[in-house]
Scaffold this motif. Sequence first.
Motif, mmCIF file in Angstrom:
data_model
loop_
_atom_site.group_PDB
_atom_site.id
_atom_site.type_symbol
_atom_site.label_atom_id
_atom_site.label_comp_id
_atom_site.label_asym_id
_atom_site.label_seq_id
_atom_site.Cartn_x
_atom_site.Cartn_y
_atom_site.Cartn_z
ATOM 1 N N ASP A 175 0.899 -1.103 -0.025
ATOM 2 C CA ASP A 175 -0.073 -0.098 0.054
ATOM 3 C C ASP A 175 0.926 1.362 0.004
ATOM 4 O O ASP A 175 2.024 1.161 0.659
ATOM 5 N N GLU A 176 0.478 2.171 -0.765
ATOM 6 C CA GLU A 176 1.507 3.445 -0.834
ATOM 7 C C GLU A 176 1.483 4.217 0.642
ATOM 8 O O GLU A 176 2.289 4.890 0.755
ATOM 9 N N ASP A 177 0.541 3.886 1.746
ATOM 10 C CA ASP A 177 0.431 4.312 2.824
ATOM 11 C C ASP A 177 1.156 3.541 3.805
ATOM 12 O O ASP A 177 1.079 3.565 5.175
ATOM 13 N N ALA A 178 1.807 2.353 3.626
ATOM 14 C CA ALA A 178 2.497 1.294 4.236
ATOM 15 C C ALA A 178 3.496 2.241 5.294
ATOM 16 O O ALA A 178 4.143 3.153 4.665
ATOM 17 N N ASP A 179 3.642 1.827 6.408
ATOM 18 C CA ASP A 179 4.573 2.361 7.239
ATOM 19 C C ASP A 179 6.160 1.883 6.919
ATOM 20 O O ASP A 179 6.378 0.727 6.975
ATOM 21 N N ILE A 180 6.932 2.770 6.324
ATOM 22 C CA ILE A 180 8.167 2.621 6.106
ATOM 23 C C ILE A 180 9.334 3.240 7.132
ATOM 24 O O ILE A 180 9.093 4.370 7.428
ATOM 25 N N LYS A 181 10.190 2.289 7.520
ATOM 26 C CA LYS A 181 11.086 2.837 8.755
ATOM 27 C C LYS A 181 12.480 2.611 8.003
ATOM 28 O O LYS A 181 12.867 1.372 7.695
ATOM 29 N N ILE A 182 13.306 3.758 7.921
ATOM 30 C CA ILE A 182 14.604 3.432 7.534
ATOM 31 C C ILE A 182 15.607 3.852 8.990
ATOM 32 O O ILE A 182 15.458 4.880 9.470
ATOM 33 N N THR A 183 16.420 2.811 9.266
ATOM 34 C CA THR A 183 17.389 3.064 10.098
ATOM 35 C C THR A 183 18.693 3.212 9.732
ATOM 36 O O THR A 183 19.133 2.695 8.612
ATOM 37 N N TYR A 184 19.404 4.215 9.925
ATOM 38 C CA TYR A 184 20.696 4.393 9.354
ATOM 39 C C TYR A 184 21.957 4.539 10.372
ATOM 40 O O TYR A 184 21.705 5.327 11.414
ATOM 41 N N HIS A 185 23.093 4.643 9.972
ATOM 42 C CA HIS A 185 24.248 4.884 10.739
ATOM 43 C C HIS A 185 24.507 6.203 11.108
ATOM 44 O O HIS A 185 24.375 7.009 9.996
ATOM 45 N N SER A 186 24.805 6.688 12.029
ATOM 46 C CA SER A 186 25.065 8.173 12.554
ATOM 47 C C SER A 186 26.239 8.155 13.507
ATOM 48 O O SER A 186 26.248 7.127 14.335
ATOM 49 N N PHE A 187 26.922 9.320 13.909
ATOM 50 C CA PHE A 187 27.481 9.424 14.888
ATOM 51 C C PHE A 187 26.742 10.213 15.886
ATOM 52 O O PHE A 187 25.571 10.524 15.846
ATOM 53 N N SER A 188 27.029 9.543 17.321
ATOM 54 C CA SER A 188 26.027 10.200 18.413
ATOM 55 C C SER A 188 26.494 11.561 18.675
ATOM 56 O O SER A 188 27.409 12.186 18.420
ATOM 57 N N ASP A 189 25.367 12.093 19.314
ATOM 58 C CA ASP A 189 25.421 13.613 19.444
ATOM 59 C C ASP A 189 26.525 13.989 20.484
ATOM 60 O O ASP A 189 26.833 13.436 21.444
#
Length: 85
Positions: free
Chosen positions: A71-85
Motif C-alpha cells: 500500500d502506498e501508505d505502508a509504514d516504512i522505517k529507515i534506520t541509518y548509521h550516524s555519529f552520536s550527539d
Amino acid sequence: NYKIKYFEDKLNELKGENYENVIERLEDMGFYNIETEALGDLVVGWFDKENAVKEITIDGDSKFSEGDWFDEDADIKITYHSFSD
C-alpha cells in the motif's frame, strides 16, 4: 482506498546507500509514510559510512524483494548509521 505500489528495488541494493537518497527513491515510487531513525552507532566511521542505511522495514517486515507490492501508505522505517550527539 489506497493504491498498491510496486517495490522496484531489492533490499540489498538499498542497504549502505545514503538514507536521504533512499527516501527520495521511495517517494518517487509513491510512498509517503516514511520514518527515519538515526542509530548513533558510529565512533570513527571506518566500517560504516555516516547516513548509510542499515535496515528498511515496511509494515514492520524487513524481508521483501524486487517486485513485491505494498500500500502506498505502508509504514516504512529507515534506520541509518550516524555519529552520536
